[in-house]
Each structure stands twice: as structure tokens, then as C-alpha cells.
Design a protein around this motif. Sequence first.
Motif, PDB file in Angstrom:
ATOM      1  N   GLU A 118     -14.914   0.666  12.114  1.00 34.09           N
ATOM      2  CA  GLU A 118     -13.754   1.060  12.911  1.00 34.09           C
ATOM      3  C   GLU A 118     -13.132   2.331  12.369  1.00 34.09           C
ATOM      4  O   GLU A 118     -12.705   3.207  13.107  1.00 34.09           O
ATOM      5  CB  GLU A 118     -12.713  -0.064  12.841  1.00 34.09           C
ATOM      6  CG  GLU A 118     -12.203  -0.555  14.170  1.00 34.09           C
ATOM      7  CD  GLU A 118     -10.869   0.039  14.534  1.00 34.09           C
ATOM      8  OE1 GLU A 118     -10.479  -0.134  15.693  1.00 34.09           O
ATOM      9  OE2 GLU A 118     -10.220   0.679  13.679  1.00 34.09           O
TER      10      GLU A 118
ATOM     11  N   CYS B 144     -13.183  -2.922  -7.517  1.00 29.93           N
ATOM     12  CA  CYS B 144     -14.154  -2.868  -6.432  1.00 29.93           C
ATOM     13  C   CYS B 144     -13.938  -1.699  -5.488  1.00 29.93           C
ATOM     14  O   CYS B 144     -14.563  -1.604  -4.442  1.00 29.93           O
ATOM     15  CB  CYS B 144     -14.061  -4.170  -5.662  1.00 29.93           C
ATOM     16  SG  CYS B 144     -12.353  -4.574  -5.245  1.00 29.93           S
ATOM     17  N   HIS B 145     -13.006  -0.805  -5.799  1.00 30.11           N
ATOM     18  CA  HIS B 145     -12.706   0.319  -4.903  1.00 30.11           C
ATOM     19  C   HIS B 145     -12.016   1.399  -5.708  1.00 30.11           C
ATOM     20  O   HIS B 145     -11.485   1.120  -6.791  1.00 30.11           O
ATOM     21  CB  HIS B 145     -11.759  -0.148  -3.794  1.00 30.11           C
ATOM     22  CG  HIS B 145     -10.451  -0.646  -4.352  1.00 30.11           C
ATOM     23  ND1 HIS B 145     -10.269  -1.958  -4.737  1.00 30.11           N
ATOM     24  CD2 HIS B 145      -9.305   0.003  -4.668  1.00 30.11           C
ATOM     25  CE1 HIS B 145      -9.050  -2.096  -5.236  1.00 30.11           C
ATOM     26  NE2 HIS B 145      -8.446  -0.927  -5.216  1.00 30.11           N
TER      27      HIS B 145
ATOM     28  N   VAL C 270     -16.426  -3.612   1.899  1.00 30.21           N
ATOM     29  CA  VAL C 270     -15.179  -4.251   2.312  1.00 30.21           C
ATOM     30  C   VAL C 270     -13.950  -3.504   1.798  1.00 30.21           C
ATOM     31  O   VAL C 270     -13.202  -2.903   2.571  1.00 30.21           O
ATOM     32  CB  VAL C 270     -15.128  -5.719   1.840  1.00 30.21           C
ATOM     33  CG1 VAL C 270     -13.873  -6.394   2.344  1.00 30.21           C
ATOM     34  CG2 VAL C 270     -16.354  -6.467   2.328  1.00 30.21           C
ATOM     35  N   CYS C 271     -13.768  -3.510   0.477  1.00 30.60           N
ATOM     36  CA  CYS C 271     -12.496  -3.063  -0.083  1.00 30.60           C
ATOM     37  C   CYS C 271     -12.210  -1.568   0.062  1.00 30.60           C
ATOM     38  O   CYS C 271     -11.079  -1.196   0.361  1.00 30.60           O
ATOM     39  CB  CYS C 271     -12.402  -3.467  -1.542  1.00 30.60           C
ATOM     40  SG  CYS C 271     -12.859  -5.194  -1.781  1.00 30.60           S
TER      41      CYS C 271
ATOM     42  N   GLU D 232      -9.951  -0.051   2.843  1.00 32.11           N
ATOM     43  CA  GLU D 232      -8.508  -0.271   2.955  1.00 32.11           C
ATOM     44  C   GLU D 232      -7.661   0.693   2.156  1.00 32.11           C
ATOM     45  O   GLU D 232      -6.457   0.745   2.336  1.00 32.11           O
ATOM     46  CB  GLU D 232      -8.175  -1.661   2.441  1.00 32.11           C
ATOM     47  CG  GLU D 232      -8.641  -2.730   3.358  1.00 32.11           C
ATOM     48  CD  GLU D 232      -8.904  -3.967   2.562  1.00 32.11           C
ATOM     49  OE1 GLU D 232      -8.025  -4.365   1.789  1.00 32.11           O
ATOM     50  OE2 GLU D 232     -10.014  -4.484   2.691  1.00 32.11           O
ATOM     51  N   PHE D 233      -8.275   1.416   1.241  1.00 35.84           N
ATOM     52  CA  PHE D 233      -7.488   2.278   0.368  1.00 35.84           C
ATOM     53  C   PHE D 233      -7.731   3.741   0.693  1.00 35.84           C
ATOM     54  O   PHE D 233      -8.836   4.240   0.554  1.00 35.84           O
ATOM     55  CB  PHE D 233      -7.866   2.028  -1.099  1.00 35.84           C
ATOM     56  CG  PHE D 233      -7.392   0.703  -1.599  1.00 35.84           C
ATOM     57  CD1 PHE D 233      -6.198   0.607  -2.293  1.00 35.84           C
ATOM     58  CD2 PHE D 233      -8.131  -0.444  -1.349  1.00 35.84           C
ATOM     59  CE1 PHE D 233      -5.747  -0.623  -2.747  1.00 35.84           C
ATOM     60  CE2 PHE D 233      -7.690  -1.673  -1.802  1.00 35.84           C
ATOM     61  CZ  PHE D 233      -6.488  -1.768  -2.505  1.00 35.84           C
TER      62      PHE D 233
ATOM     63  N   ALA E 112     -18.859  -0.597  20.092  1.00 38.14           N
ATOM     64  CA  ALA E 112     -17.798  -1.539  20.442  1.00 38.14           C
ATOM     65  C   ALA E 112     -16.575  -1.322  19.559  1.00 38.14           C
ATOM     66  O   ALA E 112     -15.447  -1.576  19.962  1.00 38.14           O
ATOM     67  CB  ALA E 112     -18.292  -2.971  20.299  1.00 38.14           C
ATOM     68  N   LEU E 113     -16.804  -0.840  18.337  1.00 31.28           N
ATOM     69  CA  LEU E 113     -15.714  -0.665  17.384  1.00 31.28           C
ATOM     70  C   LEU E 113     -15.177   0.745  17.376  1.00 31.28           C
ATOM     71  O   LEU E 113     -14.014   0.991  17.099  1.00 31.28           O
ATOM     72  CB  LEU E 113     -16.222  -0.984  15.970  1.00 31.28           C
ATOM     73  CG  LEU E 113     -16.692  -2.403  15.736  1.00 31.28           C
ATOM     74  CD1 LEU E 113     -17.490  -2.484  14.449  1.00 31.28           C
ATOM     75  CD2 LEU E 113     -15.499  -3.336  15.676  1.00 31.28           C
TER      76      LEU E 113
ATOM     77  N   LYS F  75     -15.783   4.182  19.549  1.00 32.76           N
ATOM     78  CA  LYS F  75     -16.426   4.741  20.741  1.00 32.76           C
ATOM     79  C   LYS F  75     -17.075   6.107  20.490  1.00 32.76           C
ATOM     80  O   LYS F  75     -18.130   6.413  21.030  1.00 32.76           O
ATOM     81  CB  LYS F  75     -15.359   4.880  21.835  1.00 32.76           C
ATOM     82  CG  LYS F  75     -15.896   5.181  23.199  1.00 32.76           C
ATOM     83  CD  LYS F  75     -16.077   3.911  23.966  1.00 32.76           C
ATOM     84  CE  LYS F  75     -16.553   4.196  25.388  1.00 32.76           C
ATOM     85  NZ  LYS F  75     -16.783   2.958  26.117  1.00 32.76           N
TER      86      LYS F  75
ATOM     87  N   PHE G  96       0.813  -1.225   0.000  1.00 31.00           N
ATOM     88  CA  PHE G  96       0.000   0.000   0.000  1.00 31.00           C
ATOM     89  C   PHE G  96       0.846   1.276   0.000  1.00 31.00           C
ATOM     90  O   PHE G  96       0.313   2.368  -0.083  1.00 31.00           O
ATOM     91  CB  PHE G  96      -0.930   0.019   1.214  1.00 31.00           C
ATOM     92  CG  PHE G  96      -1.987  -1.052   1.170  1.00 31.00           C
ATOM     93  CD1 PHE G  96      -3.024  -0.994   0.255  1.00 31.00           C
ATOM     94  CD2 PHE G  96      -1.945  -2.127   2.045  1.00 31.00           C
ATOM     95  CE1 PHE G  96      -3.996  -1.983   0.210  1.00 31.00           C
ATOM     96  CE2 PHE G  96      -2.913  -3.120   2.005  1.00 31.00           C
ATOM     97  CZ  PHE G  96      -3.944  -3.047   1.086  1.00 31.00           C
TER      98      PHE G  96
ATOM     99  N   PRO H 185     -16.640  -5.078  10.374  1.00 32.47           N
ATOM    100  CA  PRO H 185     -16.086  -4.233  11.437  1.00 32.47           C
ATOM    101  C   PRO H 185     -15.115  -3.162  10.954  1.00 32.47           C
ATOM    102  O   PRO H 185     -15.127  -2.049  11.486  1.00 32.47           O
ATOM    103  CB  PRO H 185     -15.376  -5.229  12.364  1.00 32.47           C
ATOM    104  CG  PRO H 185     -15.242  -6.485  11.584  1.00 32.47           C
ATOM    105  CD  PRO H 185     -16.366  -6.509  10.616  1.00 32.47           C
ATOM    106  N   LEU H 186     -14.302  -3.470   9.943  1.00 32.09           N
ATOM    107  CA  LEU H 186     -13.258  -2.512   9.573  1.00 32.09           C
ATOM    108  C   LEU H 186     -13.835  -1.184   9.093  1.00 32.09           C
ATOM    109  O   LEU H 186     -13.343  -0.116   9.453  1.00 32.09           O
ATOM    110  CB  LEU H 186     -12.346  -3.122   8.504  1.00 32.09           C
ATOM    111  CG  LEU H 186     -10.978  -2.462   8.374  1.00 32.09           C
ATOM    112  CD1 LEU H 186     -10.167  -2.617   9.651  1.00 32.09           C
ATOM    113  CD2 LEU H 186     -10.215  -3.012   7.185  1.00 32.09           C
TER     114      LEU H 186
END
Lengths: 120, 216
Positions: free
Chosen positions: B157, B93-94, B124-125, B128-129, B186-187, B189, B13, B153-154
Motif C-alpha cells: 500500500e 527489526c526496523h 512488516v515493521c 510503519e516507521f 488492489a492495494l 493502483k 510515532f 498489504p501495508l
Amino acid sequence: MHEMSLMSEVFEIINQTVETNNIRQVKKVNLQVGRLANVAPDSLSFIFGILAQGTKCQGACLMVEEMPVTANCLTCDQEFHGEGFPLICPACGSRETYITGGTEFRVASLEVDEEVKSNN
Amino acid sequence: MSGKKIEVIQNIFDENDRIASIVNESLEQLGILVINIMGAPGAGKTSSIINMVKNLPGEKVYVIEGDIESDIDTVKLKELGIETIQINTNGACHLDAPTIEKSLQELTIDQPGILFIENIGNLVCPAEFQIGEHVKMLICSAAEGSDKPYKYPLAFEKANIILLTKCDLKAYVDFNDEFFLRGVRALNKSVPIFEVNAKTGAGFQEVSQWLINRKN
Ligand SMILES: Nc1nc2c(ncn2[C@@H]2O[C@H](COP(=O)(O)OP(=O)(O)O)[C@@H](O)[C@H]2O)c(=O)[nH]1
Ligand SMILES: [Mg+2]
Ligand SMILES: [Zn+2]
């Protein structure tokens, strides 16, 4: 499913390394992939095999080391290994944490045969 | 002739992140706040952009629309007088930082303001980018169900702001507020969560105010 574009990036890194070193054949590529990187190791191997054809990586083995999730607690500053979500600090039970590892995706090392220098 | 191990340690990355910080800093210098809008297909990303813009009368707004195919959303936004450019990823996809850097050449930025980038519909994807954003906005619709924070979750988050859209549909889809909120908290606050309804525009004034505060 972006394993294809990520693998192209892996090959960029490998090619740079091959260019700057005296490499005849790459035998093994060691990757480190975080558990949260959302990358499927099986499709990585599949795509690696395809992209490797005709390059110095042809026939090389792709090793994927899965990296654990690590986090830091904002309440007590404890560093810990996360076992899935939600991340809870084992020291104080706090859920105020941030991820410090587990999203990485990197080329760790290459195992290679070097070019033989012929003297005749 | 024997085998040799060469240490590399280079992040895949890295190149993306390097370009993302160039985009981030150069737009910040122009007074542009960049919002990366992420959510599942049909979550209400485009509808939310339209409603946020309606509540930003004093701001210059730019939009980059990311879609795998088609320019339907871009046409819709342009008809409303919103300056929009289209990116088609043809299957990817992103969005990534090099794609944004390239598309910015088509955008004339003549005034400070807010740039909304609608990412590809996918939970999802895109998380991350980095694409040069200052704010990651997660769009999550009540119709998707209350269990999404547990399953993705990501994205939760990493979000800096969450819009719970289609709140008018809550009763029809047995949306469990308590379960959803517990999952998010939970992920993450402290992330602000805004409940909105694009049909009536309810809740978007508060969202736009949050953006203005974040920008200034
Ligand atoms: N009932 C209801 N429908 C909505 C709401 N927001 C969006 N929609 C509908 O959901 C569909 C998808 O919305 P769109 O904004 O295109 O989603 P995108 O794919 O995330 O950009 C459209 O038919 C919208 O009219 C809302 O708050 N309530
Ligand atoms: Mg859309
Ligand atoms: Zn703690």
C-alpha cells in the motif's frame, strides 16, 4: 517485534504527564492502537508490566482500544470503514482509496490518583 | 482523594515523525533524494542497490546499510567504490528516524545525489516507521511467491515504487504474474512495478531512469 521500543516511547509520554501533573499513582493507561499498526496487544501488556515496576505505574492496568481501519475513496470521496484488504468503496465499488485511520498508536488518557496535600 | 482522568492524546510515532521530517527537509535542501529500501531478508536489496548505482553514472550515490548484525553488505559496496556507512540495530527489526539522524553525522555529503538506505530485512515493521525518505522502494523477489501482496498489504500500500527481483527464477518457482499483479493493483493502483534480474542487470536501467526523473 518492536513492542519494546514502542512501549519505551509510551513511558516517555506517561513520565512527561506525571511530571507536569500532581500524580501519586497511575491506575490505568488507555492506549489506542490501530488494527494496521502491527502491534500485538498481548506483548504490550507483558512489556508494560515489566517497565512499570518501581514507577508510578506499578500495578496499573493497561487498556488497549483497537481502532478500526478507515479509508477515503478517491473516486467519489466517500469515507468508509475498511473490512480488510483490498479496501473497496461501499458507495461506488472503486478500489482507488487511501487509508485515513487504523495505523495510529497513541496514549489516549491516564486514570490516576492525585497526591494528597497534607495540611499538618 | 478520588481518581482523576487526564486526557493525553499523544501519538507514539510523533517523535519519530518529527525527526523524520527534519531529516527529509535538510537532505532535500542539499539536493539529496532519499530512498528507503524495504523487503524481506534475501529479497535482493543489496544486489538491487549495486545494479541501480551501475546505471547512475552521473549521480553521486551514498548508501546507509541497515542490518541487525554484520557489515558484509557494507564491505561489498565499499569494494565497488560506493560510499557506504553501516548501522547495526543489534536486534531491532526496523530503522527509525533518530537512528538515521545520528548516522548522518558520519556521512560527508559534499554533492547533491541519491541516498539509498537499505532497511532491515523484514516486510512488516519497516513500513510503519518514516526515516526521512522521499521514496519508499519495495523489493519483492519472484522467489518469495506471488501471494505476498495479499499477506503483507501495508508494505505494498505504502510503496512508491516496486522492484520485482529474481525474475530469472520465475519459471522455477511457478510465479503467477497475473495473481501478483492483481494483488498489488488492489492495494496500490498506480505504483510503478519494474521487473529486474540482478544476474544480468536486466531492467535496472529503467529503474535508474525513474529515480533520475523523480529527483529532477
Ligand atoms: N537468481 C537471482 N539471484 C539473485 C537476484 N538478486 C539477488 N540474488 C541473490 O539473492 C541473494 C540475496 O541477495 P541480496 O541482494 O544480498 O539480498 P538482501 O538480503 O535483500 O540484501 C544473493 O545470493 C544474490 O546473489 C536475481 O535477480 N536473480
Ligand atoms: Mg542486504
Ligand atoms: Zn467511491
